[in-house]
Write an enzyme that holds these catalytic residues in place. Structure first.
Site, PDB file in Angstrom:
ATOM      1  N   SER A 207     -27.215 -49.656   0.429  1.00  0.00           N
ATOM      2  CA  SER A 207     -27.487 -49.090  -0.898  1.00  0.00           C
ATOM      3  C   SER A 207     -26.619 -49.804  -1.919  1.00  0.00           C
ATOM      4  CB  SER A 207     -27.141 -47.594  -0.921  1.00  0.00           C
ATOM      5  OG  SER A 207     -27.138 -47.101  -2.242  1.00  0.00           O
TER       6      SER A 207
ATOM      7  N   TYR B  89     -20.986 -41.278   0.689  1.00  0.00           N
ATOM      8  CA  TYR B  89     -22.203 -42.102   0.792  1.00  0.00           C
ATOM      9  C   TYR B  89     -21.882 -43.562   0.462  1.00  0.00           C
ATOM     10  CZ  TYR B  89     -27.087 -43.533  -0.055  1.00  0.00           C
ATOM     11  OH  TYR B  89     -28.305 -44.161  -0.026  1.00  0.00           O
TER      12      TYR B  89
HETATM   13  N1  LIG Z   1     -34.484 -43.517  -2.270  1.00  0.00           N
HETATM   14  C1  LIG Z   1     -33.444 -44.122  -2.846  1.00  0.00           C
HETATM   15  O1  LIG Z   1     -33.279 -44.088  -4.066  1.00  0.00           O
HETATM   16  C2  LIG Z   1     -32.467 -44.900  -1.986  1.00  0.00           C
HETATM   17  C3  LIG Z   1     -31.572 -45.774  -2.613  1.00  0.00           C
HETATM   18  C4  LIG Z   1     -30.672 -46.494  -1.830  1.00  0.00           C
HETATM   19  C5  LIG Z   1     -30.682 -46.354  -0.470  1.00  0.00           C
HETATM   20  N2  LIG Z   1     -31.545 -45.488   0.122  1.00  0.00           N
HETATM   21  C6  LIG Z   1     -31.499 -45.376   1.574  1.00  0.00           C
HETATM   22  O2  LIG Z   1     -32.814 -45.584   2.068  1.00  0.00           O
HETATM   23  C7  LIG Z   1     -32.954 -44.925   3.327  1.00  0.00           C
HETATM   24  C8  LIG Z   1     -34.245 -44.112   3.316  1.00  0.00           C
HETATM   25  O3  LIG Z   1     -34.166 -43.180   2.253  1.00  0.00           O
HETATM   26  P1  LIG Z   1     -35.427 -42.436   1.619  1.00  0.00           P
HETATM   27  O4  LIG Z   1     -35.361 -42.600   0.159  1.00  0.00           O
HETATM   28  O5  LIG Z   1     -36.656 -42.788   2.348  1.00  0.00           O
HETATM   29  O6  LIG Z   1     -34.975 -40.920   1.924  1.00  0.00           O
HETATM   30  P2  LIG Z   1     -35.687 -39.767   2.724  1.00  0.00           P
HETATM   31  O7  LIG Z   1     -34.759 -38.592   2.636  1.00  0.00           O
HETATM   32  O8  LIG Z   1     -37.086 -39.621   2.243  1.00  0.00           O
HETATM   33  O9  LIG Z   1     -35.709 -40.342   4.226  1.00  0.00           O
HETATM   34  C9  LIG Z   1     -34.592 -40.366   5.063  1.00  0.00           C
HETATM   35  C10 LIG Z   1     -35.081 -40.073   6.467  1.00  0.00           C
HETATM   36  O10 LIG Z   1     -33.972 -40.180   7.373  1.00  0.00           O
HETATM   37  C11 LIG Z   1     -34.101 -39.137   8.327  1.00  0.00           C
HETATM   38  N3  LIG Z   1     -32.811 -38.775   8.899  1.00  0.00           N
HETATM   39  C12 LIG Z   1     -31.755 -38.216   8.252  1.00  0.00           C
HETATM   40  N4  LIG Z   1     -30.779 -37.947   9.129  1.00  0.00           N
HETATM   41  C13 LIG Z   1     -31.222 -38.327  10.352  1.00  0.00           C
HETATM   42  C14 LIG Z   1     -30.661 -38.285  11.652  1.00  0.00           C
HETATM   43  N5  LIG Z   1     -29.443 -37.772  11.874  1.00  0.00           N
HETATM   44  N6  LIG Z   1     -31.388 -38.790  12.683  1.00  0.00           N
HETATM   45  C15 LIG Z   1     -32.630 -39.287  12.484  1.00  0.00           C
HETATM   46  N7  LIG Z   1     -33.214 -39.356  11.268  1.00  0.00           N
HETATM   47  C16 LIG Z   1     -32.514 -38.859  10.215  1.00  0.00           C
HETATM   48  C17 LIG Z   1     -34.643 -37.970   7.522  1.00  0.00           C
HETATM   49  O11 LIG Z   1     -35.220 -36.965   8.361  1.00  0.00           O
HETATM   50  C18 LIG Z   1     -35.633 -38.639   6.602  1.00  0.00           C
HETATM   51  O12 LIG Z   1     -36.952 -38.655   7.124  1.00  0.00           O
HETATM   52  C19 LIG Z   1     -31.688 -44.106   3.526  1.00  0.00           C
HETATM   53  O13 LIG Z   1     -30.802 -44.806   4.385  1.00  0.00           O
HETATM   54  C20 LIG Z   1     -31.115 -44.031   2.136  1.00  0.00           C
HETATM   55  O14 LIG Z   1     -29.722 -43.829   2.146  1.00  0.00           O
HETATM   56  C21 LIG Z   1     -32.453 -44.757  -0.606  1.00  0.00           C
END
Ligand SMILES: NC(=O)c1ccc[n+]([C@@H]2O[C@H](COP(=O)([O-])OP(=O)(O)OC[C@H]3O[C@@H](n4cnc5c(N)ncnc54)[C@H](O)[C@@H]3O)[C@@H](O)[C@H]2O)c1
Length: 271
Positions: A151, A164
């Site tokens: 991120s 985070y």
């Molecule tokens: N959406 C954003 O703005 C953004 C920005 C930077 C980084 N990210 C990163 O992108 C990745 C995906 O995020 P997203 O936006 O799709 O969020 P999201 O919350 O839609 O998806 C995250 C997924 O990870 C799964 N998860 C969480 N803990 C878990 C565990 N212990 N074991 C197995 N699965 C688990 C959740 O059930 C969920 O389906 C993450 O690593 C997040 O930190 C997202």
């Protein structure tokens, strides 16, 4: 224009496959010929099923397999991957993407138990899945490619997100170290660092939580916070999950065959 790579004959494991970014990447890879193994928590079975359906909508002949595990348990990850039928796996591509944002609180007030959870999911979890993937791949000597989701918070920090930000900086360090260790085995390891991606659960949550958290950086109403966030982006908009998926697909593809140990910012110009 959508650039499509050829992932025919490849098997891709996608964690966080019930989430917004995981779903977009799974659909992109399945559409380009990959067999996809979709992984998420057991409690996210409905969301994973939705991803599976969208993969099949994208390419009717797509092969889709689902597994459930909590990434914080190395034994659960190993057991679930061992259950992938031999005619499906083992995966040779990994989108190591499951993540937890944690609470939104300033560093002095951050609860240690939640910090431990953030690090367990985002750092230990990413390492657990990477290790299980590497063990199954090395058994048959094939090369492969990995993209870890870091991120922008791990590069530049983020107000009210100390655990985070620390966890995602760790993902970038892990990516560089693993790229060194796995290069001799023909396995490339890269990371993507999105910033403000939406619409989606994480975008809605971070806007609401930043509005509720005390800080000099954000107002206390979500509509203004949204504008403040977009105002930080040189391209003046949030990124879409498809724009993240495009970069991930490129990094996993043969077009990136000489790229390893990199962290690619997908931020609309932040950083
Ligand atoms: N959406 C954003 O703005 C953004 C920005 C930077 C980084 N990210 C990163 O992108 C990745 C995906 O995020 P997203 O936006 O799709 O969020 P999201 O919350 O839609 O998806 C995250 C997924 O990870 C799964 N998860 C969480 N803990 C878990 C565990 N212990 N074991 C197995 N699965 C688990 C959740 O059930 C969920 O389906 C993450 O690593 C997040 O930190 C997202």
């Amino acid at each position: 224009m959508t650039v499509s790579h050829d992932f025919g004959g490849r098997v891709a494991l996608v964690t966080g496959a019930g989430g917004d970014i995981g779903r977009a990447v799974a659909v992109r890879l399945a559409g380009a010929g990959a067999t996809v193994v979709l992984a998420d928590l057991a409690s996210r079975a409905d969301a994973v099923e939705d991803t599976a359906r969208r993969c099949r909508d994208e390419r009717t002949s797509a092969r889709v397999h689902t597994v459930a595990f909590d990434v914080t348990s190395a034994s659960a990850v190993d057991a679930a991957l061992a259950e992938v039928p031999t005619d499906v796996g083992p995966p040779d591509l990994l989108f190591n993407n499951a993540g937890y944002q944690g609470r939104f609180l300033p560093v002095g007030e951050y609860p240690p138990d939640d910090a431990a959870r953030v690090l367990a999911v985002n750092v230990v979890g990413v390492l657990n899945v990477l290790q299980a993937f590497v063990r199954s791949l090395r058994a048959d000597g094939r090369g492969g490619a990995v993209v870890n989701t870091a991120s922008m918070a791990g590069v530049g920090g983020a107000a009210n997100m100390p655990a985070y930000a620390a966890s995602k900086a760790a993902v970038i360090g892990l990516t560089r170290a693993a790229a060194l260790d796995l290069a001799p085995h023909g396995i490339r390891v890269n990371a993507v660092s999105p910033a403000f991606i939406g619409p989606g659960e994480m975008w809605d949550r971070q806007v609401a939580e930043q509005a509720a958290a005390p800080s000099q950086y954000y107002a206390d109403d979500p509509a203004t916070v949204e504008q403040q966030m977009i105002g930080q982006v040189p391209l003046r908009r949030v990124g879409s999950v498809e724009e993240v998926a495009g970069v991930v697909a490129w990094l996993l593809s043969a077009d990136a065959s000489y790229v390893t140990g990199e962290n690619i910012l997908v931020t609309g110009g932040i950083g």
